[in-house]
Every structure is written in structure tokens, then in C-alpha cells.
Design an enzyme around this catalytic site. Structure first.
Site, short mmCIF file in Angstrom:
data_model
loop_
_atom_site.label_atom_id
_atom_site.label_comp_id
_atom_site.label_asym_id
_atom_site.label_seq_id
_atom_site.Cartn_x
_atom_site.Cartn_y
_atom_site.Cartn_z
N HIS A 340 0.74 -1.20 -0.01
CA HIS A 340 -0.01 -0.03 0.09
C HIS A 340 0.76 1.36 0.08
O HIS A 340 0.28 2.23 -0.06
CB HIS A 340 -1.02 -0.02 1.15
CG HIS A 340 -2.12 -0.91 0.92
ND1 HIS A 340 -3.54 -0.28 0.57
CD2 HIS A 340 -2.35 -2.04 1.42
CE1 HIS A 340 -4.35 -1.38 0.25
NE2 HIS A 340 -3.66 -2.41 0.96
N LYS A 527 -8.84 13.98 3.97
CA LYS A 527 -7.91 12.54 4.03
C LYS A 527 -7.07 12.82 5.19
O LYS A 527 -7.07 14.12 5.66
CB LYS A 527 -7.26 12.73 2.43
CG LYS A 527 -6.50 14.16 2.27
CD LYS A 527 -5.76 14.22 0.92
CE LYS A 527 -6.72 14.11 -0.28
NZ LYS A 527 -6.69 12.90 -0.75
N ARG A 528 -6.45 12.09 5.68
CA ARG A 528 -5.50 12.15 6.74
C ARG A 528 -4.70 13.19 6.41
O ARG A 528 -4.13 13.47 5.26
CB ARG A 528 -4.66 10.37 6.95
CG ARG A 528 -5.55 9.86 7.73
CD ARG A 528 -6.11 10.33 9.01
NE ARG A 528 -5.08 10.27 9.82
CZ ARG A 528 -4.75 9.46 10.93
NH1 ARG A 528 -5.59 8.38 10.94
NH2 ARG A 528 -3.72 9.49 11.60
N LYS A 533 0.50 14.36 1.36
CA LYS A 533 -0.95 14.90 0.68
C LYS A 533 -0.98 16.39 0.26
O LYS A 533 -2.01 16.95 -0.49
CB LYS A 533 -2.14 14.32 1.63
CG LYS A 533 -1.94 12.81 1.76
CD LYS A 533 -3.02 12.34 2.79
CE LYS A 533 -3.15 10.85 2.90
NZ LYS A 533 -4.12 10.18 1.55
N THR A 635 -8.67 6.74 -2.62
CA THR A 635 -9.68 6.32 -2.65
C THR A 635 -10.92 7.17 -2.74
O THR A 635 -12.00 7.38 -3.25
CB THR A 635 -10.12 5.00 -1.81
OG1 THR A 635 -9.80 5.42 -0.53
CG2 THR A 635 -9.72 3.89 -2.22
N LYS A 639 -14.43 8.48 -4.65
CA LYS A 639 -15.87 8.74 -4.03
C LYS A 639 -16.44 10.26 -4.63
O LYS A 639 -17.48 10.33 -4.95
CB LYS A 639 -15.78 8.98 -2.56
CG LYS A 639 -15.27 7.82 -1.90
CD LYS A 639 -14.88 7.78 -0.38
CE LYS A 639 -13.93 6.83 -0.04
NZ LYS A 639 -13.47 6.95 1.28
C1 LIG Z 1 -12.05 7.54 1.73
C2 LIG Z 1 -11.73 7.77 2.93
C3 LIG Z 1 -10.30 8.01 3.32
C4 LIG Z 1 -9.17 7.87 2.15
O1 LIG Z 1 -9.11 9.10 1.56
P1 LIG Z 1 -7.86 9.40 0.75
O2 LIG Z 1 -8.45 10.89 0.03
O3 LIG Z 1 -7.98 8.55 -0.41
O4 LIG Z 1 -6.64 9.32 1.55
C5 LIG Z 1 -9.99 8.26 4.57
N1 LIG Z 1 -10.74 8.52 5.49
C6 LIG Z 1 -12.11 8.49 5.44
C7 LIG Z 1 -13.18 8.65 6.45
C8 LIG Z 1 -12.74 8.09 4.21
O5 LIG Z 1 -13.84 7.62 3.82
#
Ligand SMILES: *Cc1c(COP(=O)(O)O)cnc(C)c1O
Length: 792
Positions: A340, A527-528, A533, A635, A639
Site C-alpha cells: 500500500h 483525507k489524513r 498529501k 480512494t 468517491k
Molecule cells: C475514503 C476515506 C479515506 C481515504 O481518503 P484518501 O483521500 O484516499 O486518502 C480516509 N478517511 C475516510 C473517513 C474515508 O472515507
């Protein structure tokens, strides 16, 4: 689920309130009603759960081993997948109960950090929906990811005792407990089974989460208690329960802590023991386990569960009296490994001494595997120098990714660009040795939770345009493309987006106390918090816009609301500094009447799955701005796309494939490519970039000079400044190329500002993104795993 009887359900629900709480329905609190409703739904699920479990018994099964499952809430998603969500909403309405309020009683099951854990949750849901024999094994942490709030703009962490008021979405299976033996003590692993309901297909698979408990008498010592040694009387209990007490709140960073390794060993040991026992019960004739791999395939979600490899061998050797050759042969056929990350700081390497603390036998076995590898390579004619880069045990450290790669039948990355980087850099020597093992499985997200459930408005409208077949085969969303130039459809897309923005604005007003304008562009980065990032790049651009507006309050600019959501690992000083910086910008900008109406900044607190369900559907711009080559897949990007939102992003992770599927003309690409960064990295001079761009210099200098923002004497802002142009620690400056990509980002944002004004053209981009998001459904991903790797 075969038949649903509305009146019966309503009656059962009301009866459950009475039997659970011994009070009349009208007397019951909202939470009590939520509990009773959950129980009624679980009863609906149980029949199909039993029949699916029975059916799977003698078949081949795949198990997804993951230290994290970021589930979020279960009620709404289960209702959707059971196909009864509309009926339940009506039943509640009859009873004068608001569905949203009941739903708000459910705490998120937040047993994960971010993308990796959420991926695991999407995967098991897609597995059930596709009717695959796919189950999960994980850990039932009693404390999920910490709850975040802001005080003075600083992140404050609080515990997350998500089971305190009861967890109604799992079933404790006491009788299926396992004993896990550590070097110094043993514990009982008690399984809690979470039903994974397939979408409208009667399939219910199992996510089994193990909880650690004391073996005898709940670990309570009556003798100690009687002698007034109260602490001692529960010490055994506490020691056992400590194993699964907390989720480590780190994302993409390694923690070399004993407890973390104990957790990893705990859940894989219980899982391996169970699989061996089941195999013996179902196939008593298979004395040397030569058929084990025909019934089981185990997917390792990153290196966290990789200690399952030596543990399986250990059980076969020591508890099942198998020969080394037979035991090792089993291991080489049942594991598959997903990588990952390419971030060095995240690749797990465990100290032999620490592994010895957990299980001395596992150390022996790992060393033996390393010797096997040596022999293997020598027999292939490798010299000692050539063998060196492969060593699983290097000095005192065990390279968990190498252990996994050597033993597994398959190694996959999670997006094309990521798999290519694995082949060319991170695991290059292994790719040269075993090219046939490497493959790509681009991540996906479940359209049930992330589109149908989160965005029922858009879902219903799509149904009216192309029918409902897309819910069973999401590639059918492509049919939307024929409406790309239909003005009525585009206007309706805008109308729905506006409705979702109004809903989000209401939610934000309630939870953050900040008013935002649904007519402004909702530009969202959730995101985190991590340097790679690059939330900092977003923040510096916001500050740049602010200064532009201060210089020219009449600046021709469409009003913009920047929304952030992110937790920082509690020990990640710089990430916490970036949160503080953005919160200071938010305060400065939101309180400045000169820019009000044009610019707003909101950092939502406690970003999590249930908050995400409001955020994704309401976005106009999806910020996916990581340094090229660093985000394995992402991911969140998928979304947003599914919810008809264009991406502003770099050529990184799955963005590359999103741009390909939906077209660059419908998205906003900026920044250096991975190959370009590799070219310039050695000669990169961030100070030169900073000196030569006055806009950039002004916002970077603001970290130290802007009097209206403050880090309250914590030196956070100095730290950020130094990281960009003047690291004091001998490291390179600006390792994530924030300065290098700044100008390109500014220009992409200017283009967005211009393009957004043509409302229909903007809606068209969103529509085309949505129409092409089918590839990013985890249904597609899970079918790829099932066909190429698992053969289920
Ligand atoms: C989808 C999701 C992530 C992943 O987000 P990235 O932008 O891909 O890092 C992290 N936290 C939550 C709550 C999510 O739903």
C-alpha cells in the site's frame, strides 16, 4: 432477503423496545429506539447469514486479513443492502420518528485510520454483493481512532469508546474462542462477527473481529480482592484486554512498539488456528494439509498481518507435527500480498528482539525462511553480493514486505502507477526475481455507501434517466453520457448538487458553528493529514488568494469555500502544525469583512466515515494534490468522482486512471510528473523557486511574518517554514515539492474559477466523471482479485 413484511417488522420493532427496556414505546428514548431498530434489522439478517455460512463451509473461501476495518455506521448501509431502506423510513414516519435523528444515535465503528481501513470495509461489502466467498479477519479495538476537536485551532484528541453504549452490529461467538500464546502469557481471542450484507442478493458474509480477554474467570483474582489488593485482582484481566484496547492512530508511518506487534500476532494467530481447525474438521483425510490451499486463500492487507506467514508454519510444525517442507509448502500456496505504500517511513521492519518477546518460535521460523531464500538464490547462481538486497533478516531487522513477497503467490500494488513504481524501485529486485508474481489491482469504493446511500437524490435522478440496472452493473452508468449535452439534465445535476451543498452547509453550521454559502464553490480536501498529501499547498494558495483580495477587493473571482477534514497522528508535530496554520487562516479570513462573500475556510472537526457521507456529494472540486509518485492510489478521489465532481490533481495514484477514464478536459491536472521529479530531485533548489516567485515568497514568508496569525509560541510555523526552505536537521528542503508545484497549482485554480461560471459546462464535466466512475467501483476490483488471485 426473500420476503419483507412491513407490518410484522413494525410490530417486531415496537416489541423489541418493550422487551429490551421494559418500557412502553412512547416512553423510550431515541437511543433506545435505535437499539430496538438495530435488533429488528439484525433479526432480518440472521436467516441469510446462517444459510450463507452453511453454503460456504465446504467451498473455497478467501479471507481478507487486515489490522484495520474502517466501517463507519452500519444501520443505513444494511437497510440499503437489504432493499428495505425506503420501507423503514416510511415505518418510522408512521411512528413519528425522524430517520436521520435515529441514525445519529449510531457511533461510527472507526477501527481504522484512513484509506487502507476503509478499503477493507469496501472490499468485504463488494465481496458479499458479488456473491463471493470472501470474509474478513481483523481486530475489535475497544478504542477506535481518536475523536478530534479543535481548541484554539490546535488538534485535541479524545478517546473513542465506541462500544460503550453497546455495539448492536456484531454477535459475540464465545464458543468459537481461540487461545493465543505469547512468549510470557496467553490470552483468549473472542470472535465478534459482523454481518456483511450483499446488495439485494440474500448473501451475508462474515467479518470476524477478535477481542482479547483473560483466559480464566475473566482474569479476576478473588484471592487478591479478598486481601484488599484491588489493583492486583484485575491485573490479569487488564493485561489481556490491553492487547486490543486501542487502534494505533498512525497512517502511513511505522511504529516499532511491542504492543503493536502483539496486536498483529494476536489476530493472525487466532485466525490461523481457526482455519487449521476448520480444515481438520472438514477434511480429516488430509493428514499433511496438502489440500489446505485448495480451500483457503489469504490476502494480506499490507504488512500488518504478514506475521501470519511464520505463525501458520509454526502451527503446522509444532501443533500439527508436520515436517518443515510440508509446512513451508502450505505457506507458499495460501498467501497473497498487497503493498500500500512506497513511503520508506511506512514500510514495516521489526526488530528480532521484539518478535522474540512476542514469540521466540516465530523468530526461529523467520530465520529459517531467510536461510531458504539464501539457498534458493545460491542454487540459482546468485553471488553473495547479489543476494544481499533480498535478505529478509538484515542485521537485527526483519523486512516484512520481503518476507511477504518471498512467500506469497501474488504481489499487487493498488493503482497502475503505484504497481509500476513497485516494479521499478521499491521492490525492483523482487520483480526481477519473480516477475510473474507481480500484478496491479487498482482500488475501488463501494457505490452502495458512497453513492446510493450518501446521495439518494442523485441516485433517484439517475434511475429516472437510465433505469436501475446500473445498481447491479455500475459500468452501465456510462449510459449517462448520452445526456451530456441535454440542458435539462445538466440543470438538474446542478440543482441536486446545490441541494447536497445546502445539506452540508446545515450540518457544518450545526457542528462547526460556521455559516457557509451554498452558492460559493465548495472546494474540498478530506483525507489524513500528511505532508505528502500536501494540504499545505492548498493552504498557501488560499493565503495567496486572500492577499490578492486584500490588494484588490473587487477582484473578479467566483466566491469560494475551502473545506478541509483531516486527523493528524498525535505524534506528528508538523502535521499538527499544518492543522493549526489552516485554522489560523480560517479565523483570519472568515473574520475579515473585506473578503467576506468571496472567501471562506472551514476545517471540519473529527473527519470520519459518517461525516464523509455528507462531504463527498456536496463537492464542486475534489482536491487530490499529493506529490506525484507518493499516493499509492487514493480512494477519496473515486468517491468524489462517483458523485459527479471534477478532480484537481496531480498525476498520482488512481488520479492517473481517473483522468484517463473521464478525460483530462473534464478535470484539472497540474504539477510535475513522477519521472520529472526523479529527474530534478538531486539538483532541486527550493530557495531559488521561492526567490523567483514573489507571490510564493509572500505566502511562505507569512508563516513567520503575518502578524494576524499565530502558532501561540509553539514554533509550529517556524518548523513548517524551515521544512520548505531551510531544514536545520541536515535533510533536504521541501521534499514534497510544494514550492515547485505552487505556480502550476495557482494556474489550475484560476482555470477552475473561470470554468465554473459556465454552470452547464461545469455540470457536464461532473456528469462525465460520474458516467465513467464505474471502473472505480470496488465490485470491479474485487472481481479482479477473485479471478486473478483468489480463484474463487
Ligand atoms: C475514503 C476515506 C479515506 C481515504 O481518503 P484518501 O483521500 O484516499 O486518502 C480516509 N478517511 C475516510 C473517513 C474515508 O472515507
Amino acid at each position: 432477503m426473500k420476503e419483507f413484511n412491513r407490518d410484522q417488522f413494525k410490530q417486531d420493532f415496537k416489541n423489541n423496545v418493550v422487551t429490551l427496556y421494559a418500557k412502553s414505546f412512547d416512553e423510550a428514548s431515541r437511543f433506545e429506539k435505535y437499539h430496538a431498530l438495530s435488533k429488528t434489522i439484525m433479526d432480518q439478517i440472521s436467516k441469510d447469514w446462517v444459510s450463507t455460512t452453511e453454503k460456504n463451509k465446504n467451498e473455497r473461501n478467501a479471507y481478507y486479513l487486515s489490522a484495520e476495518f474502517l466501517i463507519g455506521r452500519s444501520m443505513g448501509n444494511n437497510l440499503l443492502n437489504l432493499g428495505i431502506i425506503d420501507q423503514i423510513k416510511e415505518i418510522l414516519k408512521d411512528l413519528d420518528i425522524d430517520f436521520d435523528e435515529i441514525e445519529d444515535e449510531e457511533d461510527d465503528a472507526a477501527l481504522g485510520n484512513g484509506g487502507l481501513g476503509r478499503l477493507a470495509a469496501c472490499f468485504v461489502e463488494s465481496g458479499a454483493t458479488e456473491g463471493l466467498n470472501l470474509h474478513g479477519y481483523g481486530v475489535r479495538y475497544s478504542q477506535g481512532i481518536f475523536k478530534q476537536r479543535f481548541e484554539d485551532g490546535f488538534q485535541i484528541e479524545e478517546g473513542d469508546s465506541w462500544t460503550e453504549r453497546g455495539d448492536f452490529w456484531s454477535i459475540r461467538k464465545e464458543s468459537e474462542s481461540q487461545i493465543v500464546d505469547f512468549r510470557n502469557f496467553s490470552v483468549r481471542a473472542v470472535p465478534y462477527d459482523v454481518p456483511i450484507v450483499g446488495f439485494n442478493n440474500g448473501v451475508v458474509n462474515t467479518l470476524r473481529l477478535w477481542q482479547s480477554e483473560a483466559i480464566d474467570n475473566g482474569g479476576f483474582s478473588f484471592t487478591d480482592f479478598n486481601d484488599f489488593r484491588y489493583d492486583e485482582s484485575v491485573s490479569e484481566k487488564n493485561r489481556a484486554e490491553d492487547i486490543t484496547r486501542v487502534l494505533y492512530p498512525n497512517d502511513n508511518v511505522r511504529v516499532g512498539k511491542l504492543l503493536r506487534l502483539l496486536q498483529q500476532y494476536f489476530f493472525v494467530s487466532a485466525s490461523m488456528k481457526e482455519l487449521i481447525q476448520k480444515h481438520k474438521a472438514n477434511h480429516p483425510e488430509d493428514k499433511n494439509f496438502s489440500q489446505f490451499h485448495k480451500y483457503n486463500i489469504l490476502q494480506l492487507n499490507d504488512t500488518h498481518p504478514v506475521i501470519a506467514i511464520p505463525e501458520l508454519i509454526r502451527i503446522l510444525l509444532d501443533e500439527e507435527n508436520q515436517s518443515w517442507d510440508d509446512a513451508f509448502a502450505v505457506a507458499t500456496k495460501v498467501f497473497a500480498f498487497t503493498n500500500h505504500t512506497v513511503l520508506q517511513e511506512a514500510l514495516e521492519k521489526w526488530d528480532l528482539e521484539l518478535i522474540h518477546e512476542v514469540s521466540p518460535r516465530v523468530v526461529d521460523i523467520i530465520k529459517e525462511i531467510d536461510l531458504r531464500l539464501l539457498e534458493d538464490l545460491r542454487s540459482k547462481g546468485y553471488t553473495e553480493d547479489e543476494i544481499e538486497p533480498y535478505r529478509i533478516v538484515r542485521g537485527e531487522l526483519v523486512e516484512m514486505a520481503f518476507l511477504a513477497t518471498y512467500v506469497s503467490t501474488s504481489i499487487n500494488g493498488v493503482a497502475e502507477i503505484h504497481t509500476n513504481i513497485l516494479k521499478k524501485d521499491t521492490l525492483n529486485q523482487w520483480y526481477e526475481l519473480y516477475p510473474e508474481k507481480f500484478n496491479n489491482k487498482t482500488n475501488g469504493v463501494t457505490p452502495r455507501r458512497w453513492l446510493q446511500y450518501s446521495n439518494p437524490e442523485l441516485t433517484a435522478y439517475v434511475d429516472s434517466l437510465i433505469g436501475e440496472d446500473w445498481k447491479k452493473d455500475i459500468t452501465k452508468l456510462e449510459e449517462l453520457e448520452k445526456f451530456a449535452d441535454d440542458e435539462e439534465v445538466l440543470d438538474k445535476f446542478n440543482e441536486i448538487k446545490h441541494e447536497k451543498k445546502v445539506q452540508l452547509a446545515k450540518y457544518i453550521k450545526k457542528h462547526e458553528g460556521i455559516e457557509i454559502d451554498p452558492n460559493s464553490i465548495f472546494d474540498i480536501q478530506i483525507k489524513r493529514l500528511h505532508e505528502y498529501k500536501r494540504q499545505l499547498l492548498n493552504a498557501l494558495h488560499i493565503l495567496h488568494l486572500y492577499y490578492e483580495l486584500k490588494e484588490n477587493p473587487d477582484l473578479d473571482m467566483h466566491p469560494r469555500t475551502f473545506i478541509f477534514g483531516a486527523k493528524a497522528a498525535p505524534g506528528y508535530f508538523r502535521a499538527k502544525g499544518i492543522i493549526k496554520f489552516i485554522n489560523e487562516l480560517s479565523k483570519l479570513i472568515n473574520n475579515d469583512p473585506e473578503v467576506n462573500g468571496k472567501l471562506k475556510v472551514v476545517f471540519v472537526q473529527n473527519y470520519r466515515v459518517s461525516y464523509a457521507e455528507y462531504l463527498f456529494p456536496a463537492a464542486d472540486v475534489s482536491e487530490q494534490i499529493s506529490t506525484a509518485g507518493k499516493e499509492a492510489s487514493g480512494t477519496g478521489n473515486m468517491k468524489f468522482m462517483m458523485n459527479a465532481t471534477p478532480t484537481l490533481g496531480t498525476m498520482d495514484g488512481a488520479n492517473v486512471e481517473i483522468f484517463r477514464e473521464a478525460g483530462l478536459e473534464n478535470n484539472y491536472l497540474f504539477g510535475r510528473k513522477e519521472e520529472e521529479l526523479a529527474e530534478i530531485v538531486d539538483s532541486y533548489d527550493p530557495v531559488k523557486v521561492y526567490e523567483s516567485n514573489k507571490d510564493l515568497k509572500k505566502v511562505v514568508d507569512a508563516l513567520l511574518k503575518e502578524e494576524k496569525i499565530s502558532d501561540n509560541g509553539t514554533n509550529h510555523f517556524l518548523d513548517i517554514y524551515n521544512s520548505l526552505i531551510d531544514p536545520k536537521d541536515g535533510n533536504r528542503a521541501d521534499v514534497y515539492f510544494v514550492l515547485e508545484d505552487f505556480q502550476s497549482y495557482v494556474e489550475a485554480q484560476q482555470k477552475i474559477d473561470k470554468d465554473y461560471r459556465d454552470r452547464r459546462a461545469w455540470a457536464r464535466k461532473g456528469l462525465i466523471n460520474m458516467a465513467n466512475s464505474g471502473f472505480f467501483s470496488s465490485d470491479r476490483t474485487i472481481k479482479n482479485y477473485a479471478e486473478d488471485i483468489w480463484k474463487i
